[in-house]
Design an enzyme around this catalytic site. Structure first.
Site, PDB file in Angstrom:
ATOM      1  N   PHE B 125       4.400   4.717  -9.520  1.00  0.00           N
ATOM      2  CA  PHE B 125       4.927   4.251  -8.214  1.00  0.00           C
ATOM      3  C   PHE B 125       5.544   2.928  -8.504  1.00  0.00           C
ATOM      4  CE2 PHE B 125       4.853   2.178  -3.969  1.00  0.00           C
ATOM      5  CZ  PHE B 125       5.493   3.121  -3.341  1.00  0.00           C
ATOM      6  N   ASP B 194      -5.271   2.973 -10.040  1.00  0.00           N
ATOM      7  CA  ASP B 194      -4.699   3.304  -8.586  1.00  0.00           C
ATOM      8  C   ASP B 194      -5.321   4.283  -8.085  1.00  0.00           C
ATOM      9  OD1 ASP B 194      -3.300   3.421  -6.498  1.00  0.00           O
ATOM     10  OD2 ASP B 194      -1.543   2.416  -7.282  1.00  0.00           O
ATOM     11  N   TYR B 219      -4.272   3.576   4.018  1.00  0.00           N
ATOM     12  CA  TYR B 219      -3.770   3.987   5.080  1.00  0.00           C
ATOM     13  C   TYR B 219      -3.094   5.491   4.768  1.00  0.00           C
ATOM     14  CZ  TYR B 219       0.381   2.156   2.490  1.00  0.00           C
ATOM     15  OH  TYR B 219       1.331   1.490   1.620  1.00  0.00           O
ATOM     16  N   LYS B 220      -3.695   6.118   3.605  1.00  0.00           N
ATOM     17  CA  LYS B 220      -3.337   7.348   3.224  1.00  0.00           C
ATOM     18  C   LYS B 220      -4.443   8.315   3.663  1.00  0.00           C
ATOM     19  CE  LYS B 220      -0.161   5.835  -0.311  1.00  0.00           C
ATOM     20  NZ  LYS B 220       1.128   6.094   0.281  1.00  0.00           N
ATOM     21  N   ARG B 368       7.669  16.735  -0.266  1.00  0.00           N
ATOM     22  CA  ARG B 368       6.204  16.503  -0.424  1.00  0.00           C
ATOM     23  C   ARG B 368       5.287  16.855   0.886  1.00  0.00           C
ATOM     24  NH1 ARG B 368       4.624  10.525  -1.832  1.00  0.00           N
ATOM     25  NH2 ARG B 368       5.291  10.217   0.371  1.00  0.00           N
TER      26      ARG B 368
END
Lengths: 409, 409
Positions: B125, B194, B219-220, B368
């Protein structure tokens, strides 16, 4: 002699008096710690209920666009710009004050790479000194901490950046932002002002004072809630060159291109790092509505009136009871708080709380009284002084009731 | 041939099926973007109403103690520890993932001062690469970015720290955490993982894998709300020596002594910086209750079942329609998402949204599909595949209705 009636008369003449009704304050409580955590504006729960139940639960990921979450840091920053004499696009909301201070100190040091000294002062809030120490270590600089009244004379050609807090957290003493900024610029240094204890309580003139960088807190006089996000100011003249070290994707020129080369955004967005703490920002944004239509000079006049009254009543009512005023008596040199020294400061704070007067204690012997001008009244000052007199005249801390309360608290 | 009925049978046998009712999901919507923003657990609004209207408005500053705000970062970190194979006191919640990554990369580099290389990989990312670039610049290191399949072979005696993401945000490909960590340690390097795209969707064994540092997103799959605070893990063996650079007052051993010398806290608290974003943390803490009593192996089994079903149905239903699966077909190498390539990926995402199927698009051509196992059902996968077939068979993007919708959206 000032009387209780005179305090009520001052409140009756207060053109800001109606703003108090915009806060959800506990009844029968005098709240003089708004310089630590501001009271809650009454519109906040409704706004957050909407954020949670509609924008998050129903809109889900779409709300980043459809509910305008993405531009919330800029939008909220622009509201703070109107309170600080900044232009639109010079302030953005992000992270904590400590983190933003790190960003601007590293950025400023990089702009003055040939100079060795980061200049701070000894009475500053600890986090400012801790962060400056870390920045000095990472950038091979020297942190010089001097007495507050030596700052002006110490700024010289070795100074890369001066880092000061506008209003001191402990004493409420206020620096002359314009004069110190001018001196820094005369010798080619940059300046960072921490506005934590001034923003929302008085006019601030960042651009008129030619300030380079500033940071500030969302949860004190801005009433943004516990741990509200912070803000950061970068003067427009520096925006296209400033290089801050916390290069997260939201500071990128095109974050959704997902490229691996960091290209900073051309605007204040380059001060962003990670994903914006949306619920915190929307709380702060809603809270800032209590400032809509406020004349900041009127706000400052009320703050000064409360502070002057407080000090006059200390002199009139508390003589011989062991208090001394450590805040400047000259309102020009004072923020929006009055601090007293007393050897029983901790016990007095406890006794005040039991009387529903909430102030701040700072070890070992400081009582802080924050005078948030949007919701504190002159009669609150009168009643606080009365409580202080009763507590100290009766030596409340010697009473059995007090000792029992302390033991169980 | 897999049938719709078989999908319903799988859901009927799903021992986690009842967890879906703990979320406030929009009716008639299939939500497959929980890997970007998790859905809202239904208990959150009540908890936050309490935080705002009682703890903040009534308790005011007292709530830092009386409502247990101070220990919220530790308390919430401990809940995340139970999801990641960490001990109590090894994880704390603070700041954003980007900021926490900065802290641990600088800290790791300081522990391996004699080594020059920070090793990362090219498909990571972007924010991870941006932050690593900045850390390399500040610590006089070299950032080396290699292809994912070259990581293991590149780790050598010059490597100070390896920085990888457990599950890739774009493809869903999962690294073997234990094998890579072992290789790093064999040559004396440290490792940072991560966990943004794995935590909350599968068991993670930080201590069994001997991981040094980790960061992750709230928040995922943890469903902490938009911009929820992040978390940071430091293995206990490093806790008393790690020196992170964002030395704010909340990381101090005794923050309320207000001394000017920074003495880091002896525990995970030293990873804190500024005042905790309390409303965000309490939202995350409440959200984590949906994991109470969950067997993470069962959670993983469901995630694998959903992913395998998705890929099998792509093969069965979408042949010749231009899709290709870029996620690993072997579930061992996959996270909890399936990603497809299609040259009309953006148009297809738009068409899915118009059918109330929400997924994620990554430019230029990736679709996705996040399979959050707490609330996604097998029938949702069936219906999504059916929608994909209809959209592509009818070339929905050529239709006038689609063009009009796109023009006004």
């Amino acid at each position: 002699m000032i009387t209780q009636t005179e305090c009520l008369v001052l409140d009756a003449a207060d053109t800001l008096a109606d703003r108090r009704s915009r806060f959800d304050l506990p009844p029968d409580t005098i709240y003089l710690d708004g310089n630590s955590l501001g009271a809650m504006p009454a519109n906040v729960p409704g706004r957050i209920k909407q954020t949670l139940e509609q924008e998050w639960a129903r809109g889900l990921i779409r709300s980043w666009n459809d509910a305008n979450w993405y531009p919330a840091p800029q939008r909220t920053g622009n509201k703070i710009a109107t309170l600080t004499g900044a232009e639109q696009g010079e302030i953005i909301v992000a992270d904590s004050t400590s983190v933003n201070l790190f960003k601007v100190l590293v950025a400023a040091k990089r702009m003055r790479a040939g100079r060795r000294v980061i200049l701070a002062e000894k009475t500053n809030f600890p986090t400012n000194v801790y962060i400056a120490t870390s920045v000095a270590q990472l950038t091979n600089s020297e942190l010089r901490c001097v007495d507050p009244d030596e700052v002006l004379a110490t700024i010289d050609e070795n100074t890369a950046v001066v880092s000061l807090t506008h209003v001191n957290y402990r004493t409420g003493k206020r620096y002359d932002m314009e004069a110190i900024t001018r001196r820094a610029h005369e010798v080619g240094a940059l300046i960072v002002w921490d506005l934590c204890h001034s923003v929302g309580a008085m006019p601030i003139h960042l651009n008129r004072s030619q300030v380079d960088f500033a940071v500030g807190c969302g949860y004190k006089y801005l009433n943004g809630g516990p741990g509200a996000p912070s803000f950061v100011f970068v003067a427009r003249r520096h925006l296209d060159s400033v290089q801050q070290p916390l290069t997260g994707w939201h500071g990128h020129a095109r974050p959704f291109d997902f490229t691996h080369e960091y290209v900073p955004h051309s605007g204040i967005e380059r001060m962003l790092t990670g994903t914006a703490p949306q619920i915190g920002i929307l709380t702060l944004e809603a809270a800032l509505e209590v400032f809509d239509g406020i004349d900041l000079d009127v706000l400052r006049d009320k703050s000064v009136s409360l502070g002057n009254l407080f000090i006059e009543l200390v002199d009139q009512e508390l003589e011989g009871l062991g208090f001394s005023v450590i805040s400047p008596r000259d309102a020009q040199e004072r923020g929006s708080q009055v601090s007293l020294l007393h050897e029983q400061a901790h016990a007095i704070t406890q006794a005040l709380i039991s009387r529903n007067v909430i102030n701040g204690f700072r070890a070992p012997d400081v009582l802080r009284f924050g005078l948030a001008p949007l919701y504190v009244r002159h009669i609150d000052v009168w009643n606080t002084i009365t409580a202080l007199r009763e507590i100290t005249e009766t030596r409340a801390w010697d009473s059995d009731a007090f000792k029992i309360r302390k033991a169980v608290s």
